[in-house]
Design a protein around this motif. Structure first.
Motif, short mmCIF file in Angstrom:
data_model
loop_
_atom_site.label_atom_id
_atom_site.label_comp_id
_atom_site.label_asym_id
_atom_site.label_seq_id
_atom_site.Cartn_x
_atom_site.Cartn_y
_atom_site.Cartn_z
N GLY A 1 0.36 -0.79 0.27
CA GLY A 1 0.43 -0.34 -0.07
C GLY A 1 0.91 1.33 -0.25
N HIS B 1 -4.48 5.01 -5.17
CA HIS B 1 -5.50 5.39 -4.38
C HIS B 1 -6.37 6.29 -4.92
CE1 HIS B 1 -4.16 8.31 -2.57
NE2 HIS B 1 -3.05 7.92 -1.96
N VAL C 1 -4.76 -1.98 -9.39
CA VAL C 1 -4.81 -1.88 -7.41
C VAL C 1 -5.51 -2.43 -6.31
CG1 VAL C 1 -7.03 -0.96 -8.34
CG2 VAL C 1 -6.24 0.62 -6.42
N GLY D 1 -5.82 -0.03 -2.58
CA GLY D 1 -6.65 1.30 -2.94
C GLY D 1 -7.62 1.68 -2.65
N LYS E 1 -15.76 2.77 -3.83
CA LYS E 1 -14.21 2.76 -3.82
C LYS E 1 -13.28 2.44 -5.33
CE LYS E 1 -12.68 3.62 0.76
NZ LYS E 1 -11.81 3.03 1.35
#
Length: 225
Positions: free
Chosen positions: A153, A182, A200, A203, A214
């Motif tokens: 991350g 993110h 990703v 994120g 998200k």
């Protein structure tokens, strides 16, 4: 390539994949290496059925690619997983050699994406991009750069991206960028560098679980950029 491609990695349940149907996602990743996101080949096979059922076309006019993520697996393990899960892509995150990549392509008829770890600062990336990528000429279908350690991350120093874009272009393959992406940093990345793809996982999670809001926002922001 008309736009930066989007890979969402670390999927583990059908509901999330079903909720993603219709999004402009080009690849979905399933982790077979030891990880909190690890899935079995049998579960991945079940999840990939949901991927194949994508009701609207991606940018290529097909369902997203099913990508298996591995670290230093040998050809026998890769063969077993690919046969069970019917993967489209094998993504190699370890110290795999060009010879192994060639053997995988020859034996399994899948795309091979090779991941190269990047230090958290440009100074840590001691080996030049050309020197690292050139041995993989003609044996990989894409190159991915990620923060050293993978799945942390954390973001690496983006100053190295241009060099890797140029090195990947010499191989004739797209460059995917991962590592700490993110909702708030993916647009600047795409606007500045326009990589071939972005990848990703954490994120687009909330408390370790994939969050469809998200994911949808991430996809929209890449497309807007």
């Amino acid at each position: 390539m008309s736009r930066t491609r989007i890979k969402i990695c670390g999927l583990r349940d059908r509901e999330t994949i079903r909720s993603m149907h219709g999004l402009n996602v080009d690849a979905i990743g399933f982790v077979f290496a030891q990880s909190k996101r690890q899935v079995s080949p049998e579960l991945a096979s079940d999840l990939i059925e949901e991927v194949r059922a994508w009701p609207t076309a991606s940018s290529e006019g097909t369902a997203p690619l099913a990508v298996g993520v591995f670290v230093n697996a040998d050809l026998a393990e890769l063969t077993s997983v690919v046969q069970t899960a019917e993967l489209d892509v094998v993504q190699l995150h370890g110290s795999e050699t060009p010879e192994l990549c060639a053997a995988v392509k020859r034996a399994l008829d899948v795309q091979v994406w090779k991941v190269f770890p990047i230090g958290r600062s440009a100074e840590e990336d001691a080996a030049g991009a050309d020197a690292r990528l050139q041995p993989f000429q003609s044996v990989v279908d894409a190159v991915l750069i990620d923060t050293a350690g993978g799945g942390t991350g954390e973001v690496f120093d983006w100053n190295v991206i241009r060099d890797y874009e140029e090195a990947a272009a010499k191989l004739g393959v797209p460059l995917y960028v991962a590592g700490g992406l993110h909702l708030d940093n993916v647009q600047p990345l795409v606007q500045l560098y326009r990589p071939g793809g972005v990848d990703v996982s954490s994120g687009v999670e909330t408390e370790g679980v994939k969050d469809i809001e998200k994911i949808s926002t991430f996809v929209r922001r890449v497309l807007e950029a």
